[in-house]
Design a protein around this motif. Structure first.
Motif, PDB file in Angstrom:
ATOM      1  N   ASP A 122      29.610 -10.980 -11.174  1.00  0.00           N
ATOM      2  CA  ASP A 122      29.877 -10.859  -9.745  1.00  0.00           C
ATOM      3  C   ASP A 122      31.340 -11.161  -9.439  1.00  0.00           C
ATOM      4  O   ASP A 122      32.082 -11.696 -10.274  1.00  0.00           O
ATOM      5  CB  ASP A 122      28.970 -11.825  -8.982  1.00  0.00           C
ATOM      6  CG  ASP A 122      28.741 -11.406  -7.540  1.00  0.00           C
ATOM      7  OD1 ASP A 122      27.972 -12.114  -6.853  1.00  0.00           O
ATOM      8  OD2 ASP A 122      29.329 -10.388  -7.113  1.00  0.00           O
ATOM      9  N   THR A 123      31.750 -10.837  -8.220  1.00  0.00           N
ATOM     10  CA  THR A 123      33.106 -11.152  -7.775  1.00  0.00           C
ATOM     11  C   THR A 123      33.247 -12.647  -7.529  1.00  0.00           C
ATOM     12  O   THR A 123      32.255 -13.380  -7.441  1.00  0.00           O
ATOM     13  CB  THR A 123      33.427 -10.397  -6.478  1.00  0.00           C
ATOM     14  OG1 THR A 123      32.469 -10.772  -5.476  1.00  0.00           O
ATOM     15  CG2 THR A 123      33.364  -8.895  -6.698  1.00  0.00           C
ATOM     16  N   GLY A 124      34.474 -13.093  -7.366  1.00  0.00           N
ATOM     17  CA  GLY A 124      34.739 -14.510  -7.157  1.00  0.00           C
ATOM     18  C   GLY A 124      34.139 -15.055  -5.887  1.00  0.00           C
ATOM     19  O   GLY A 124      33.921 -16.270  -5.775  1.00  0.00           O
ATOM     20  N   ASN A 125      33.863 -14.180  -4.915  1.00  0.00           N
ATOM     21  CA  ASN A 125      33.228 -14.646  -3.674  1.00  0.00           C
ATOM     22  C   ASN A 125      31.748 -14.290  -3.614  1.00  0.00           C
ATOM     23  O   ASN A 125      31.121 -14.362  -2.556  1.00  0.00           O
ATOM     24  CB  ASN A 125      33.956 -14.079  -2.448  1.00  0.00           C
ATOM     25  CG  ASN A 125      33.893 -12.562  -2.390  1.00  0.00           C
ATOM     26  OD1 ASN A 125      33.499 -11.914  -3.361  1.00  0.00           O
ATOM     27  ND2 ASN A 125      34.294 -11.985  -1.276  1.00  0.00           N
ATOM     28  N   GLY A 126      31.178 -13.888  -4.757  1.00  0.00           N
ATOM     29  CA  GLY A 126      29.731 -13.689  -4.855  1.00  0.00           C
ATOM     30  C   GLY A 126      29.182 -12.606  -3.968  1.00  0.00           C
ATOM     31  O   GLY A 126      28.104 -12.768  -3.377  1.00  0.00           O
ATOM     32  N   GLU A 127      29.843 -11.438  -3.907  1.00  0.00           N
ATOM     33  CA  GLU A 127      29.390 -10.435  -2.952  1.00  0.00           C
ATOM     34  C   GLU A 127      28.043  -9.805  -3.335  1.00  0.00           C
ATOM     35  O   GLU A 127      27.275  -9.410  -2.451  1.00  0.00           O
ATOM     36  CB  GLU A 127      30.455  -9.360  -2.753  1.00  0.00           C
ATOM     37  CG  GLU A 127      30.774  -8.489  -3.926  1.00  0.00           C
ATOM     38  CD  GLU A 127      31.905  -7.519  -3.603  1.00  0.00           C
ATOM     39  OE1 GLU A 127      32.985  -8.000  -3.183  1.00  0.00           O
ATOM     40  OE2 GLU A 127      31.722  -6.315  -3.768  1.00  0.00           O
ATOM     41  N   LEU A 128      27.729  -9.715  -4.629  1.00  0.00           N
ATOM     42  CA  LEU A 128      26.426  -9.162  -5.012  1.00  0.00           C
ATOM     43  C   LEU A 128      25.304 -10.154  -4.733  1.00  0.00           C
ATOM     44  O   LEU A 128      24.220  -9.770  -4.279  1.00  0.00           O
ATOM     45  CB  LEU A 128      26.432  -8.763  -6.482  1.00  0.00           C
ATOM     46  CG  LEU A 128      27.417  -7.657  -6.895  1.00  0.00           C
ATOM     47  CD1 LEU A 128      27.169  -7.242  -8.340  1.00  0.00           C
ATOM     48  CD2 LEU A 128      27.315  -6.451  -5.965  1.00  0.00           C
ATOM     49  N   VAL A 129      25.537 -11.435  -5.026  1.00  0.00           N
ATOM     50  CA  VAL A 129      24.545 -12.456  -4.680  1.00  0.00           C
ATOM     51  C   VAL A 129      24.306 -12.457  -3.177  1.00  0.00           C
ATOM     52  O   VAL A 129      23.165 -12.560  -2.704  1.00  0.00           O
ATOM     53  CB  VAL A 129      24.994 -13.848  -5.159  1.00  0.00           C
ATOM     54  CG1 VAL A 129      24.058 -14.932  -4.626  1.00  0.00           C
ATOM     55  CG2 VAL A 129      25.036 -13.900  -6.679  1.00  0.00           C
ATOM     56  N   ASN A 130      25.381 -12.325  -2.426  1.00  0.00           N
ATOM     57  CA  ASN A 130      25.258 -12.307  -0.970  1.00  0.00           C
ATOM     58  C   ASN A 130      24.422 -11.115  -0.503  1.00  0.00           C
ATOM     59  O   ASN A 130      23.600 -11.236   0.411  1.00  0.00           O
ATOM     60  CB  ASN A 130      26.643 -12.246  -0.335  1.00  0.00           C
ATOM     61  CG  ASN A 130      26.619 -12.488   1.167  1.00  0.00           C
ATOM     62  OD1 ASN A 130      26.037 -13.462   1.623  1.00  0.00           O
ATOM     63  ND2 ASN A 130      27.231 -11.607   1.923  1.00  0.00           N
ATOM     64  N   ALA A 131      24.620  -9.956  -1.158  1.00  0.00           N
ATOM     65  CA  ALA A 131      23.855  -8.763  -0.784  1.00  0.00           C
ATOM     66  C   ALA A 131      22.367  -8.959  -1.056  1.00  0.00           C
ATOM     67  O   ALA A 131      21.521  -8.540  -0.262  1.00  0.00           O
ATOM     68  CB  ALA A 131      24.380  -7.549  -1.545  1.00  0.00           C
ATOM     69  N   ILE A 132      22.034  -9.596  -2.180  1.00  0.00           N
ATOM     70  CA  ILE A 132      20.629  -9.877  -2.485  1.00  0.00           C
ATOM     71  C   ILE A 132      20.051 -10.849  -1.471  1.00  0.00           C
ATOM     72  O   ILE A 132      18.964 -10.648  -0.927  1.00  0.00           O
ATOM     73  CB  ILE A 132      20.490 -10.428  -3.912  1.00  0.00           C
ATOM     74  CG1 ILE A 132      20.784  -9.326  -4.948  1.00  0.00           C
ATOM     75  CG2 ILE A 132      19.105 -11.015  -4.139  1.00  0.00           C
ATOM     76  CD1 ILE A 132      20.811  -9.812  -6.373  1.00  0.00           C
ATOM     77  N   SER A 133      20.786 -11.927  -1.202  1.00  0.00           N
ATOM     78  CA  SER A 133      20.297 -12.947  -0.275  1.00  0.00           C
ATOM     79  C   SER A 133      20.084 -12.370   1.118  1.00  0.00           C
ATOM     80  O   SER A 133      19.031 -12.569   1.739  1.00  0.00           O
ATOM     81  CB  SER A 133      21.283 -14.112  -0.216  1.00  0.00           C
ATOM     82  OG  SER A 133      20.862 -15.099   0.696  1.00  0.00           O
ATOM     83  N   ASN A 134      21.072 -11.622   1.612  1.00  0.00           N
ATOM     84  CA  ASN A 134      20.944 -11.028   2.942  1.00  0.00           C
ATOM     85  C   ASN A 134      19.825  -9.996   2.976  1.00  0.00           C
ATOM     86  O   ASN A 134      19.095  -9.878   3.970  1.00  0.00           O
ATOM     87  CB  ASN A 134      22.262 -10.367   3.363  1.00  0.00           C
ATOM     88  CG  ASN A 134      23.334 -11.379   3.690  1.00  0.00           C
ATOM     89  OD1 ASN A 134      23.043 -12.543   3.962  1.00  0.00           O
ATOM     90  ND2 ASN A 134      24.584 -10.952   3.676  1.00  0.00           N
ATOM     91  N   GLY A 135      19.684  -9.246   1.883  1.00  0.00           N
ATOM     92  CA  GLY A 135      18.672  -8.201   1.853  1.00  0.00           C
ATOM     93  C   GLY A 135      17.254  -8.716   1.839  1.00  0.00           C
ATOM     94  O   GLY A 135      16.330  -8.019   2.257  1.00  0.00           O
TER      95      GLY A 135
END
Length: 610
Positions: free
Chosen positions: A595-608
């Motif tokens: 993932d990127t340093g700001n966790g954009e994929l984790v964020n997408a999973i969490s928001n989704g």
């Protein structure tokens, strides 16, 4: 963790006829076909009283399409009962499907598929796409606005944030912008900035923006910016009841320089519910330490440590285990499981299956070792693959898997988690059929279904294909190798949907020597990767080879002679919506460091999933 599989049937594609076109220019007077598109329909399955239908919208022109609307008529007695990857509405017998915010934009040659479950026996008729024909011969009408640029955040306080974004473009002019917080509209403005107020301190938010033109057409959403308001403490538990699990690899602390602390600095720790620590070894039919130095001996410096305090030579526990202990102290909502096996170490499960009770006892003794018993909340089994072939072949029989999971549950009891990573091979006679996953399901909390690595450059000459297709598509190299087919097969065998997690790879699979942009091209071998040929982290690919299209819910890109497929925040949003629609228990991913340093994929999973 490696590749998976599954089963579909050969479905004929029906190109619906042109019908009901009124008020359109004569073809001889039409504008140049720069933004043409087509819509095709397939019936994916039929169970007599109902069916699954799929539409594929393809940009057949030479300019990008920013949105799409498919319309059709059903005969009396036929209707849509549920849909995914599109917003479907009806007026009498007339049905309309509009793109979601994440899949409206189509580059030339790109396509997107949405699906629905239907009741009745009828077929669609009188298809329209963006008001024109569905066969690609009629130019769609006035285009919707483009996506605005990704917003930037500034002036973040306990209760407010200022957002600004690059303007969208439109052939008739942009009228205003909708500001969306966590997917819900909070404001409509005519400028390219907005200050959101009334927020909660110490809380994570995600913002996107959509443009609307003077014809009131809404374009696709911008990229998302994650914002955390100040104050309010450091540990908000994730919302919702879905599992949001990530794998942390013991070896990531070496060449990748990815430590447990990165889960904190990226913001990922606040957005997940579980961690699988990978991997413990399985040897001589017993659970064993994977890497003792990484696990409990390595001394971390103050700047590498979650607590900010350096390890000392004489402390009782060091290494990743101690860092995970510190992480749980900071984020007590996180549960940690020790995962055993994996692609390389699955060869020991066959011997373990010969004496399940002894295997379970050895695992319990190791996981509950007094030095680190407080670190772990259970055990995960990654057997690749029971009664089938992975790196090596297992012939322990279909019942061995159920017996192993039964023994683990008996030993670990109801107070610990017992989970497993499973194949996603839903093809007829494939790996899901090889073992008693349904019988074992009663003993596990959930299955991590490895819905990625379906296709890759181990087939050196191609054809190029998305490694993590959500659904089938025309030209897929192997029927049954998709997420939807795998989940359908598990459910058909009696595994509850709530015990199935969808898998996301934080990396791409790629080929070189490719000349064709669209999937299905030939290749000469694997594309170069940082750590392994044919594979590359998302954090690298997002800038080195940005996605240009989607197929079967997965992004792809061709850069020079290289062709890659991988998931992006937009495609993850689509997969999470599908997972919710299917009633799945949540999602997991392999693995944090991609993932990127700001966790954009984790964020997408969490928001989704929230």
């Amino acid at each position: 963790m490696r590749f998976r599989h599954r089963a579909a049937a050969g479905f004929a594609t029906l190109l619906l006829p042109l019908a009901g076109l009124t008020g359109l220019a004569d073809p001889a007077q039409a504008a140049p076909d720069s933004s043409a598109a087509s819509a095709t329909y397939t019936k994916a399955s039929d169970w007599g009283t109902g069916f699954e239908g799929r539409w594929t919208v393809k940009n057949t022109g030479t300019t990008a399409i920013s949105s799409w609307t498919v319309e059709w008529d059903f005969p009396s007695g036929t209707s849509v009962t549920s849909a995914w990857d599109a917003d479907v509405t009806s007026s009498g017998l007339h049905w309309t499907a509009k793109n979601k915010s994440y899949n409206g934009s189509l580059a030339p040659g790109a396509s997107v598929t949405f699906g629905f479950n239907g009741a009745g026996t009828g077929s669609p008729a009188n298809c329209k796409l963006n008001g024109g024909g569905c066969d690609g011969t009629t130019v769609p009408g006035d285009a919707a606005p483009s996506a605005p640029g990704t917003p930037t955040a500034s002036g973040v306080t306990d209760t407010s944030v200022k957002l600004a974004w690059p303007a969208a473009t439109d052939d008739k002019g942009v009228k205003n912008y909708d500001v969306l917080r966590d997917g819900a509209k909070v404001a409509t403005v005519t400028t390219t900035s907005y200050t959101d107020t009334g927020l909660t301190a110490g809380t994570d938010y995600s913002y996107t923006v959509q443009a609307r033109d003077t014809a009131d057409q809404t374009g696709p959403a911008s990229g998302a910016v994650a914002v955390r308001t100040t104050g309010g403490g450091t540990n908000p538990p994730p919302t919702g009841d879905k599992v949001k699990l990530g794998y942390f690899t013991e070896w990531g602390i070496y060449g990748r320089n990815y430590n447990v602390k990165n889960l904190v600095t990226s913001g990922s720790a606040a957005r997940i519910t579980h961690i699988n620590y990978a991997f413990g070894n399985v040897t001589n039919g017993r659970c064993a330490i994977g890497d003792s130095y990484a696990d409990y001996d390595k001394a971390f410096t103050a700047d590498q440590s979650v607590s900010g305090v350096a390890d000392t030579w004489d402390q009782p526990l060091r290494g990743n285990f101690n860092q995970l202990r510190q992480l749980k102290a900071k984020y007590p909502h996180i549960k940690v499981l020790w995962s055993f096996g994996g692609w390389t170490w699955s060869g020991g499960f066959g011997q373990a299956a010969a004496d399940p009770a002894a295997f379970a006892q050895s695992c319990y003794n190791l996981v509950e070792d007094p030095r680190w018993a407080d670190v772990f909340d259970g055990i995960d089994i990654d057997w690749e693959y029971p009664n089938a072939c992975g790196l090596s072949c297992d012939t322990s029989g279909a019942a061995a898997y159920r017996n192993l999971m039964q023994a683990l549950r008996a030993k670990f009891g109801t107070g610990n988690l017992v989970t497993a990573a499973t194949t996603a091979d839903g093809s007829a006679g494939g790996k899901i059929d090889a073992a008693d996953y349904a019988g074992a399901a009663q003993y596990v909390n959930w299955y991590n279904v490895m819905t990625y690595d379906f296709f890759g450059a181990w087939a050196a000459q191609g054809p190029t294909a998305p490694h993590s297709p959500l659904t089938s598509y025309s030209g897929i190299p192997t029927a049954g190798f998709t997420t939807a087919d795998a989940m359908a097969k598990f459910k058909a065998k009696g595994v509850p949907a709530s015990k199935l997690l969808i898998g996301i790879g934080f990396y791409g699979r790629g080929w070189t020597g490719v000349t064709q942009d669209a999937p299905g091209g030939t290749a000469t071998g694997p594309a170069a990767g940082t750590y392994e040929q044919g594979i590359e982290d998302y954090k690298v690919l997002k800038t080195s080879c940005p996605a240009t299209g989607t197929v079967a819910g997965t992004a792809y890109a061709k850069c020079g002679g290289n062709w890659w497929s991988y998931d992006t925040p937009a495609t993850i949003a689509g997969k999470m919506a599908w997972a919710r629609n299917q009633g799945l228990g949540g999602a997991f991913f392999w693995e944090f460091s991609g993932d990127t340093g700001n966790g954009e994929l984790v964020n997408a999973i969490s928001n989704g999933l929230s």
